[in-house]
Design an enzyme around this catalytic site. Structure first.
Site, PDB file in Angstrom:
ATOM      1  N   CYS A   1       9.829  10.537  30.063  1.00 40.13           N
ATOM      2  CA  CYS A   1      11.074  11.305  30.119  1.00 40.13           C
ATOM      3  C   CYS A   1      11.227  12.089  31.409  1.00 40.13           C
ATOM      4  O   CYS A   1      12.295  12.648  31.667  1.00 40.13           O
ATOM      5  CB  CYS A   1      11.149  12.241  28.921  1.00 40.13           C
ATOM      6  SG  CYS A   1      11.402  11.381  27.351  1.00 40.13           S
TER       7      CYS A   1
ATOM      8  N   SER B   1      16.904  -7.720  26.077  1.00 36.96           N
ATOM      9  CA  SER B   1      15.954  -7.680  27.188  1.00 36.96           C
ATOM     10  C   SER B   1      16.625  -8.159  28.464  1.00 36.96           C
ATOM     11  O   SER B   1      17.554  -8.983  28.423  1.00 36.96           O
ATOM     12  CB  SER B   1      14.735  -8.562  26.880  1.00 36.96           C
ATOM     13  OG  SER B   1      15.142  -9.919  26.724  1.00 36.96           O
TER      14      SER B   1
END
Length: 341
Positions: free
Chosen positions: A22, A152
């Site tokens: 993050c 993907s």
């Protein structure tokens, strides 16, 4: 040796990413400027239901009340990031727990998730990508959440996460704009994930205590918060404790006092910060909240740790949560949004 010419046991996934976890988020100030004025279609109400939580306060997930008597609320979110650890299975588990956390942070229960995967197929073995997905699947299974496929793309930098949909009682949400003065603040996981992950990326050292913390679901913490009558919470991730607390107090129209000595840290976190393993994301977090914070006598190390960019951190709850330390309290709005003592 795989088709890519790379030995799986020699791959350090963190070396294929410019940032980690993050901490690679777009800085909070830039993000707010980017989305300013963007009001999604259907805000307030639409044929599909009533928007209970949208973009306005930057909460952890969107929440829409379904139409009809006794209807549940739908909670939806998405979260993905670059490798935070070198082990692909652990990275998958961490990313899944982090994505699921947004639903728990709203007081919801995750029902279904879809994978979001970017993979440099010409650089890294596809077998490693399978391990990443296996880690995400296992953690989703622990949460009782179905994984129904995903999407993907071929990308020069590996990224993984999930889009998650859950449900909640629309009258028992945990919101970041529901804080009230006089309520204590509890933190359900220790800080220090950012500096330990940055040390791992730099040196290759492994920190099992960090992996265990990041792969622990926030389900029990959310259930405990709701059982205690809490109505206000957020999870602590890339913007650090101070960044997420600032968003909470700003949305709620209050201020907060943080007792620095009461904030828990993972073993080795202070040492890692003191030795300089501080991410750029953490420094940007600190710069963002500094104008709104009275740090009192807190030294630079303490300030950095309070702004440390977490990955799959705990819940910051306005209320007492059994087993979680109380680290401060909400107070009437004052000169500063946050006061550190």
């Amino acid at each position: 040796m795989t088709e890519t010419g790379v030995r799986q046991d020699e791959v350090r996934l963190t070396q294929y990413a410019h940032g980690g976890g993050c901490a690679c988020k777009i800085p909070p100030g830039e993000l707010e400027e980017m989305v300013a004025g963007l009001i999604p279609w259907g805000s307030g109400g639409s044929p599909g239901g009533e928007v209970l939580v949208g973009l306005e306060t930057g909460d952890d997930a969107a929440v829409v009340r379904q139409c009809g008597p006794g209807a549940r609320a739908v909670v939806t979110t998405a979260d993905f990031f670059t490798p935070v650890v070198d082990d692909p299975y652990d990275w998958g588990r961490i990313a899944a727990a982090n994505a699921l956390s947004d639903v728990y942070a709203m007081g919801g229960t995750p029902l279904v998730a879809v994978n979001l995967l970017s993979w440099p197929r010409d650089l890294l073995p596809i077998e490693l990508a399978r391990e990443v997905l296996r880690g995400g699947l296992d953690v989703a299974g622990l949460a009782g959440c179905v994984v129904g496929g995903g999407h993907s793309v071929d990308d020069p930098e590996p990224k993984y996460g999930m889009a998650v949909t859950g449900t909640a009682d629309p009258d028992r949400l945990l919101r970041n704009d529901a804080g009230r003065a006089g309520v204590p603040l509890s933190l359900t996981k220790p800080l220090g994930l950012g500096v330990l992950n940055n040390r791992h990326k730099t040196t290759g050292e492994v920190f099992p205590q960090a992996v265990e913390t990041m792969t622990t679901l926030n389900r029990d913490a959310a259930e405990a918060a709701l059982a205690a009558g809490a109505v206000c919470a957020t999870d602590v991730t890339g913007f650090g404790l101070l960044g997420h607390l600032y968003k909470l107090v700003r949305a709620s129209g209050v201020s907060a006092v943080v007792h620095a000595s009461a904030v828990p840290y993972l073993d080795g976190a202070r040492e890692a910060a003191a030795e300089g393993y501080v991410s750029g994301g953490t420094r940007r977090n600190l710069a963002w909240v500094a104008p709104y914070t009275d740090f009192g006598g807190a030294d630079e190390l303490t300030r950095l740790l309070l702004a440390d960019a977490q990955t799959s951190g705990g819940l910051l709850v306005a209320g007492e949560v059994p087993g979680a330390p109380v680290i401060g309290e909400l107070v009437p709005a004052g000169e500063h949004r946050i006061v550190v003592r």
